[in-house]
Design an enzyme around this catalytic site. Structure first.
Site, short mmCIF file in Angstrom:
data_model
loop_
_atom_site.label_atom_id
_atom_site.label_comp_id
_atom_site.label_asym_id
_atom_site.label_seq_id
_atom_site.Cartn_x
_atom_site.Cartn_y
_atom_site.Cartn_z
N LYS A 202 -1.50 -5.35 4.82
CA LYS A 202 -0.33 -5.07 5.65
C LYS A 202 0.34 -6.38 6.00
O LYS A 202 -0.28 -7.27 6.60
CB LYS A 202 -0.76 -4.32 6.92
CG LYS A 202 0.40 -4.06 7.87
CD LYS A 202 0.01 -3.15 9.00
CE LYS A 202 1.16 -2.97 9.97
NZ LYS A 202 0.82 -2.07 11.07
N LYS A 256 1.40 -2.21 2.38
CA LYS A 256 2.51 -1.91 3.27
C LYS A 256 3.26 -3.18 3.63
O LYS A 256 2.60 -4.17 3.95
CB LYS A 256 1.94 -1.25 4.54
CG LYS A 256 2.94 -0.98 5.61
CD LYS A 256 2.26 -0.42 6.81
CE LYS A 256 3.28 -0.26 7.90
NZ LYS A 256 2.69 -0.08 9.20
C1 PBG Z 1 1.46 -0.02 14.09
C2 PBG Z 1 2.20 0.42 12.89
C3 PBG Z 1 3.43 -0.07 12.44
C4 PBG Z 1 3.80 0.74 11.36
C5 PBG Z 1 2.77 1.66 11.15
N1 PBG Z 1 1.79 1.43 12.09
C6 PBG Z 1 4.32 -1.12 12.99
C7 PBG Z 1 3.85 -2.49 13.14
O1 PBG Z 1 2.83 -2.92 12.60
O2 PBG Z 1 4.53 -3.21 13.87
C8 PBG Z 1 5.10 0.63 10.61
C9 PBG Z 1 5.57 1.87 9.93
C10 PBG Z 1 7.01 1.84 9.52
O3 PBG Z 1 7.72 0.83 9.66
O4 PBG Z 1 7.46 2.87 9.01
N2 PBG Z 1 0.38 -0.79 13.93
#
Ligand code: PBG
Length: 333
Positions: A202, A256
């Site tokens: 991520k 992601k």
């Molecule tokens: C939270 C989380 C996030 C997303 C999914 N879980 C945001 C972040 O890490 O700030 C993003 C999903 C999206 O942008 O569609 N941990």
């Protein structure tokens, strides 16, 4: 092994593109409804459905209407939904206690879906940001996001979700050691069958902006998430994170954001051959929808092309806000 290409005109590669029938026969990848995971936003209240301004077509729904939406998703053949809570600001604290409240919004919705739509798999998000007064995924002490104390909180959060009936836990927090700690706790507490889809690779991405609006975390966030989420410049590190999470007990792994990171998806699938998923995140969705609403891109075509790109890159499935719209098109074929 590279297939031989005889010189022109012996080989005319356009021959197999001449008709829809030949194109169907030579098509290398398929997208099916079974590849889709639909992320949904849940809020407090009753009979409420409010649009998320930066994500046209995406709603925040109360638990009752979320269940109705999930029924429709199940009827379309979508195999899983992923729940993201948008809790009231009064529930955001420094220690994020609401995260493991057995009756928090997310756990209420898990129970309601399992009671009324048991056939659909329920995925969750494990991270403290919706409940954190600081907007971070972990507990903040003296300006630092503390790892081990956060992992203890995440384990409690995971167990509460598993107790509520979640099928797939999605740790998205990027703390070190959380997969192993959660897997151990699941084994010790009668949840041997609960799967973990780790948000292993991520990235610290600007493409999450609209999501943070949707869950009300944007205003709360102090600083950025670069001390735990990945540097967009890195590839080898993604491979190490995936390997580490698999060794600690992840059943499935995720990359992601999605479209800007298809090289990572391909490398993960090729090197590990494990169930691999991508998250087409809020910013990717918002970007496409903005161009669509301007009449610059065709909704259905660009949506389907963007989803096929994930299959081509080796993904087994995609988390996408387009899931119901894509399912309708796939079912009509
Ligand atoms: C939270 C989380 C996030 C997303 C999914 N879980 C945001 C972040 O890490 O700030 C993003 C999903 C999206 O942008 O569609 N941990």
């Amino acid at each position: 092994m590279r297939p031989t290409v005889a010189p022109f005109p012996t080989t005319r590669l356009r021959r197999t593109r001449r008709s829809a029938a030949l194109r169907a026969l030579t098509s290398e990848n398929t997208l099916s409804v079974g590849d889709l995971i639909w992320p949904i936003f849940v809020r407090a209240g009753e009979n409420i459905e409010e649009p998320v301004p930066s994500m046209p077509g995406v709603m925040r729904r109360s638990v009752d209407l979320s269940v109705e939406a999930v029924k429709e998703a199940a009827a379309l053949g979508i195999p899983a939904v992923c729940i993201f809570p948008s809790p009231d600001i009064s529930l955001k604290t420094e220690l994020c206690e609401e995260a493991w409240n057995p009756d928090n919004l997310s756990n209420q919705l898990i129970r309601a879906i399992k009671a009324e739509v048991p056939e659909i798999a329920v995925m969750t998000d494990i991270a403290l940001d919706p409940y954190n007064a600081n907007g971070h995924d972990g507990i903040v002490r003296d300006g630092e996001i503390v790892n081990d104390e956060t992992v203890e909180a995440l384990v409690k959060m995971a167990l509460a979700q598993a107790d509520a009936g979640a099928d797939i836990l999605g740790p998205s927090d990027m703390m070190d050691g959380r997969i192993g700690a959660i897997r151990k706790a699941l084994e010790e507490n009668g949840h041997q069958g609960v799967t973990i889809m780790s948000y292993s690779a991520k990235y610290a991405s600007a493409f999450y902006g609209p999501f943070r609006d949707a869950v009300g975390a944007a205003g709360a966030l102090t600083g950025d998430k670069k001390t735990y989420q990945m540097d967009p410049a890195n590839t080898d590190e993604a491979v190490r994170l995936i390997e580490r999470d698999l060794m600690e007990g992840a059943d499935m792994v995720m990359v992601k954001p999605g479209m800007p990171y298809l090289d990572i998806c391909r490398r993960v699938k090729t090197e590990f051959g494990v169930p691999t998923y991508a998250y087409q995140v809020s910013g990717e969705y918002a970007m496409l929808m903005a161009a669509i609403q301007n009449g610059w891109l065709d909704h259905d075509k660009v949506m389907m092309e963007s989803l096929m790109a994930f299959k081509r890159a080796g993904c087994d499935g995609i988390l996408t806000y387009f899931a119901p719209a894509a399912a309708k098109i796939l079912n009509a074929r």
